[in-house]
Design a protein around this motif. Structure first.
Motif, PDB file in Angstrom:
ATOM      1  N   VAL A 324      54.490  43.971  44.692  1.00 36.67           N
ATOM      2  CA  VAL A 324      54.866  42.625  44.251  1.00 36.67           C
ATOM      3  C   VAL A 324      56.395  42.549  44.270  1.00 36.67           C
ATOM      4  O   VAL A 324      57.057  43.028  43.339  1.00 36.67           O
ATOM      5  N   PRO A 325      56.987  41.988  45.335  1.00 40.43           N
ATOM      6  CA  PRO A 325      58.450  42.002  45.471  1.00 40.43           C
ATOM      7  C   PRO A 325      59.186  41.375  44.294  1.00 40.43           C
ATOM      8  O   PRO A 325      60.222  41.883  43.849  1.00 40.43           O
ATOM      9  N   GLU A 326      58.678  40.259  43.794  1.00 42.28           N
ATOM     10  CA  GLU A 326      59.357  39.541  42.716  1.00 42.28           C
ATOM     11  C   GLU A 326      59.498  40.376  41.446  1.00 42.28           C
ATOM     12  O   GLU A 326      60.435  40.211  40.669  1.00 42.28           O
ATOM     13  N   LYS A 327      58.555  41.330  41.248  1.00 38.56           N
ATOM     14  CA  LYS A 327      58.550  42.146  40.033  1.00 38.56           C
ATOM     15  C   LYS A 327      58.858  43.615  40.312  1.00 38.56           C
ATOM     16  O   LYS A 327      58.799  44.442  39.395  1.00 38.56           O
ATOM     17  N   ASP A 328      59.190  43.945  41.574  1.00 36.85           N
ATOM     18  CA  ASP A 328      59.424  45.336  41.958  1.00 36.85           C
ATOM     19  C   ASP A 328      58.309  46.225  41.429  1.00 36.85           C
ATOM     20  O   ASP A 328      58.534  47.288  40.850  1.00 36.85           O
ATOM     21  N   LEU A 329      57.087  45.786  41.664  1.00 34.98           N
ATOM     22  CA  LEU A 329      55.881  46.424  41.123  1.00 34.98           C
ATOM     23  C   LEU A 329      55.059  47.014  42.261  1.00 34.98           C
ATOM     24  O   LEU A 329      54.744  46.322  43.232  1.00 34.98           O
ATOM     25  N   ASP A 330      54.712  48.288  42.141  1.00 29.51           N
ATOM     26  CA  ASP A 330      53.968  48.977  43.193  1.00 29.51           C
ATOM     27  C   ASP A 330      52.701  49.589  42.613  1.00 29.51           C
ATOM     28  O   ASP A 330      52.737  50.256  41.577  1.00 29.51           O
ATOM     29  N   VAL A 331      51.573  49.353  43.291  1.00 29.84           N
ATOM     30  CA  VAL A 331      50.274  49.860  42.835  1.00 29.84           C
ATOM     31  C   VAL A 331      49.613  50.622  43.976  1.00 29.84           C
ATOM     32  O   VAL A 331      49.464  50.092  45.079  1.00 29.84           O
ATOM     33  N   ILE A 332      49.216  51.870  43.707  1.00 26.52           N
ATOM     34  CA  ILE A 332      48.601  52.724  44.725  1.00 26.52           C
ATOM     35  C   ILE A 332      47.312  53.327  44.168  1.00 26.52           C
ATOM     36  O   ILE A 332      47.316  53.896  43.067  1.00 26.52           O
ATOM     37  N   VAL A 333      46.222  53.187  44.918  1.00 23.98           N
ATOM     38  CA  VAL A 333      44.934  53.771  44.533  1.00 23.98           C
ATOM     39  C   VAL A 333      44.395  54.550  45.732  1.00 23.98           C
ATOM     40  O   VAL A 333      44.263  53.997  46.830  1.00 23.98           O
ATOM     41  N   LEU A 334      44.101  55.826  45.522  1.00 21.09           N
ATOM     42  CA  LEU A 334      43.566  56.678  46.583  1.00 21.09           C
ATOM     43  C   LEU A 334      42.273  57.325  46.096  1.00 21.09           C
ATOM     44  O   LEU A 334      42.210  57.808  44.965  1.00 21.09           O
ATOM     45  N   GLU A 335      41.258  57.341  46.960  1.00 20.51           N
ATOM     46  CA  GLU A 335      39.985  57.984  46.620  1.00 20.51           C
ATOM     47  C   GLU A 335      39.553  58.913  47.750  1.00 20.51           C
ATOM     48  O   GLU A 335      39.881  58.685  48.916  1.00 20.51           O
ATOM     49  N   ASN A 336      38.821  59.937  47.386  1.00 18.93           N
ATOM     50  CA  ASN A 336      38.305  60.862  48.405  1.00 18.93           C
ATOM     51  C   ASN A 336      36.790  60.828  48.474  1.00 18.93           C
ATOM     52  O   ASN A 336      36.135  61.816  48.793  1.00 18.93           O
ATOM     53  N   VAL A 337      36.233  59.653  48.182  1.00 21.77           N
ATOM     54  CA  VAL A 337      34.800  59.409  48.341  1.00 21.77           C
ATOM     55  C   VAL A 337      34.618  58.095  49.088  1.00 21.77           C
ATOM     56  O   VAL A 337      35.174  57.066  48.691  1.00 21.77           O
ATOM     57  N   TYR A 338      33.852  58.143  50.171  1.00 18.68           N
ATOM     58  CA  TYR A 338      33.590  56.961  50.984  1.00 18.68           C
ATOM     59  C   TYR A 338      32.177  56.462  50.711  1.00 18.68           C
ATOM     60  O   TYR A 338      31.209  57.206  50.895  1.00 18.68           O
ATOM     61  N   ASN A 339      32.058  55.237  50.237  1.00 17.29           N
ATOM     62  CA  ASN A 339      30.745  54.646  50.014  1.00 17.29           C
ATOM     63  C   ASN A 339      30.415  53.724  51.171  1.00 17.29           C
ATOM     64  O   ASN A 339      31.217  52.846  51.531  1.00 17.29           O
ATOM     65  N   ARG A 353      43.453  45.694  40.835  1.00 19.89           N
ATOM     66  CA  ARG A 353      44.379  44.632  41.265  1.00 19.89           C
ATOM     67  C   ARG A 353      44.316  43.445  40.313  1.00 19.89           C
ATOM     68  O   ARG A 353      45.358  42.892  39.915  1.00 19.89           O
ATOM     69  N   GLU A 354      43.118  43.032  39.943  1.00 19.08           N
ATOM     70  CA  GLU A 354      42.967  41.896  39.032  1.00 19.08           C
ATOM     71  C   GLU A 354      43.594  42.196  37.668  1.00 19.08           C
ATOM     72  O   GLU A 354      44.262  41.337  37.080  1.00 19.08           O
ATOM     73  N   ILE A 355      43.375  43.386  37.172  1.00 20.03           N
ATOM     74  CA  ILE A 355      43.939  43.772  35.868  1.00 20.03           C
ATOM     75  C   ILE A 355      45.465  43.711  35.907  1.00 20.03           C
ATOM     76  O   ILE A 355      46.116  43.139  35.047  1.00 20.03           O
ATOM     77  N   VAL A 356      46.039  44.302  36.960  1.00 16.55           N
ATOM     78  CA  VAL A 356      47.507  44.364  37.072  1.00 16.55           C
ATOM     79  C   VAL A 356      48.109  42.977  37.238  1.00 16.55           C
ATOM     80  O   VAL A 356      49.103  42.635  36.575  1.00 16.55           O
ATOM     81  N   LEU A 357      47.508  42.155  38.101  1.00 18.64           N
ATOM     82  CA  LEU A 357      48.086  40.850  38.385  1.00 18.64           C
ATOM     83  C   LEU A 357      47.852  39.833  37.259  1.00 18.64           C
ATOM     84  O   LEU A 357      48.384  38.717  37.317  1.00 18.64           O
ATOM     85  N   ASN A 358      47.087  40.234  36.272  1.00 21.06           N
ATOM     86  CA  ASN A 358      46.893  39.386  35.099  1.00 21.06           C
ATOM     87  C   ASN A 358      47.430  40.069  33.836  1.00 21.06           C
ATOM     88  O   ASN A 358      47.020  39.732  32.724  1.00 21.06           O
ATOM     89  N   SER A 359      48.342  41.000  34.040  1.00 19.34           N
ATOM     90  CA  SER A 359      48.917  41.744  32.924  1.00 19.34           C
ATOM     91  C   SER A 359      50.348  41.313  32.666  1.00 19.34           C
ATOM     92  O   SER A 359      50.926  40.510  33.419  1.00 19.34           O
ATOM     93  N   ASN A 360      50.935  41.872  31.639  1.00 15.48           N
ATOM     94  CA  ASN A 360      52.329  41.573  31.318  1.00 15.48           C
ATOM     95  C   ASN A 360      53.314  42.168  32.327  1.00 15.48           C
ATOM     96  O   ASN A 360      54.505  41.882  32.269  1.00 15.48           O
ATOM     97  N   LEU A 361      52.816  42.988  33.245  1.00 15.13           N
ATOM     98  CA  LEU A 361      53.677  43.534  34.284  1.00 15.13           C
ATOM     99  C   LEU A 361      54.218  42.451  35.207  1.00 15.13           C
ATOM    100  O   LEU A 361      55.255  42.642  35.856  1.00 15.13           O
ATOM    101  N   VAL A 362      53.522  41.332  35.297  1.00 16.29           N
ATOM    102  CA  VAL A 362      53.955  40.278  36.216  1.00 16.29           C
ATOM    103  C   VAL A 362      54.458  39.041  35.475  1.00 16.29           C
ATOM    104  O   VAL A 362      54.718  38.004  36.095  1.00 16.29           O
ATOM    105  N   GLU A 363      54.621  39.130  34.167  1.00 17.96           N
ATOM    106  CA  GLU A 363      55.131  37.990  33.403  1.00 17.96           C
ATOM    107  C   GLU A 363      56.651  37.880  33.549  1.00 17.96           C
ATOM    108  O   GLU A 363      57.328  38.862  33.770  1.00 17.96           O
TER     109      GLU A 363
END
Length: 363
Positions: A324-339, A353-363
């Motif tokens: 998120v450029p406006e907030k200098d916010l970076d989110v990375i999720v890595l998994e080693n299981v393929y469903n 993503r929904e939790i982060v983008l609706n949190s105080n991190l982006v206020e």
């Protein structure tokens, strides 16, 4: 004496008042900190759920260079119950496209490539008639319509969106042609320059340091994936590397994002082209139900504010990251299981993503 006594009483009173104010300030700061972090407990609770599937991987969230959340949950090796860590290496699959896009755009900045030029200018050995019409721009934003080197286009180039691994394989060839260097060497040298010490192109038959096991998950059973049963040839794999053959970890990808989105990798005007779009798609359900724009190796969503990222999946792994450029916010999720159920593959990534983008991190 009376004056001294009165002075001492007044002095002690001031100390008591000061201490009380200090305690109130500390309580106020602690209360504020608790209010700011309205996402950690939600993510912790989410990744412990087992429906519709299990989470097994790592999460790293940073803002303004500070770690806001980090978690490793599950196993890097199910057979020996080895706990997964944030330093572990994963196949990032289609997040490799973003790296290929940057390598391409660096040659645009160097004057060696023209985004409007057709493929045939750089790869005259391709005899398909569409090589004279498909441009570098269309390879980058997946509007080329290429399904196979030996097949006609799916549609007129530039008119629609089609996610093409073959197109990114061609970008790898074009980069090699204009630089006179191997794609693998160019990518690995860039990682070295950025001090991404755990990132590299996966090469068949060679030591691949730090890469953990990848699994196929079905009904919450985890089956080890053997890449040798998937890859048909070394030549085919070489073409796949620019589309999905890069290894990295959460910390290195954070370095990549900070450099890319803060103007350290390509010129500002080129970055603007990379993060602009003419077509939208619902192909990437990791972004939820909404359609997103597709630039050069990146998806662009403007809800609730601009966030730029990409997903990747296959060969026992999944990856998702957004910035998120406006907030200098970076989110990375890595998994080693393929469903194999595409509807639930990115379940946790969507929810995070929904939790982060609706949190105080982006206020």
């Amino acid at each position: 004496m009376k004056q001294i006594y009165k002075f001492l009483i007044l002095f002690l009173a001031l100390i008591i008042i000061s201490c009380n104010n200090t305690n109130k300030d500390k309580n106020r700061i602690n209360k504020t900190n608790k209010q700011i972090d309205d996402y950690s407990a939600k993510i912790d609770s989410l990744i412990q759920t087992t429906s519709p599937r299990y989470f097994n991987g790592v999460i790293l969230i940073t803002q303004n260079g500070d770690i806001k959340y980090s978690k490793a949950y599950g196993y890097s090796n199910f057979e020996n119950k080895i706990p997964i860590t944030l330093k572990d290496n994963f196949r990032i699959q289609s997040n490799s496209k973003q790296i290929t896009a940057v390598l391409t755009l660096k040659e645009v900045d160097n004057g060696k490539l023209n985004l409007k030029s057709p493929i045939s200018k750089y790869l005259p050995e391709i005899k398909q008639t569409w090589a004279d019409t498909v441009t570098i721009h269309q390879l980058l934003n997946n509007t080329s319509g290429i399904t196979s080197i030996d097949e006609p286009l799916l549609f007129d180039a530039g008119t629609e969106f089609y996610y093409s691994n073959v197109g990114y394989g061609l970008l790898g060839r074009i980069i090699e042609k204009v630089t006179g260097k191997e794609y693998i060497d160019l990518a690995n040298n860039l990682f070295k320059k950025l001090e991404m010490h755990n990132s590299y192109c996966y090469e068949l038959g060679k030591a691949n340091n730090g890469l953990i096991n990848g699994y196929r998950g079905t009904n919450n059973e985890f089956i080890l994936v053997d890449i040798n049963t998937i890859v048909n040839s070394e030549e085919g794999w070489k073409d796949f590397i620019p589309a999905g053959g890069i290894i990295s970890n959460a910390y290195d990808l954070n370095i990549w994002d900070k450099n890319l989105h803060n103007g350290k990798l390509i010129n500002p005007q080129t970055y603007k082209l990379m993060t602009s779009f003419n077509h939208t798609t619902d192909f990437f359900n990791v972004f939820g139900k909404e359609k997103v724009g597709y630039g050069y190796g990146v998806c662009i969503s403007n809800e609730p504010l601009t966030n730029i990222g990409h997903g990747g999946k296959g060969i026992g792994f999944g990856s998702f990251k957004f910035f998120v450029p406006e907030k200098d916010l970076d989110v990375i999720v890595l998994e080693n299981v393929y469903n194999e159920d595409s509807n639930i593959f990115f379940h946790f990534e969507r929810e995070i993503r929904e939790i982060v983008l609706n949190s105080n991190l982006v206020e």
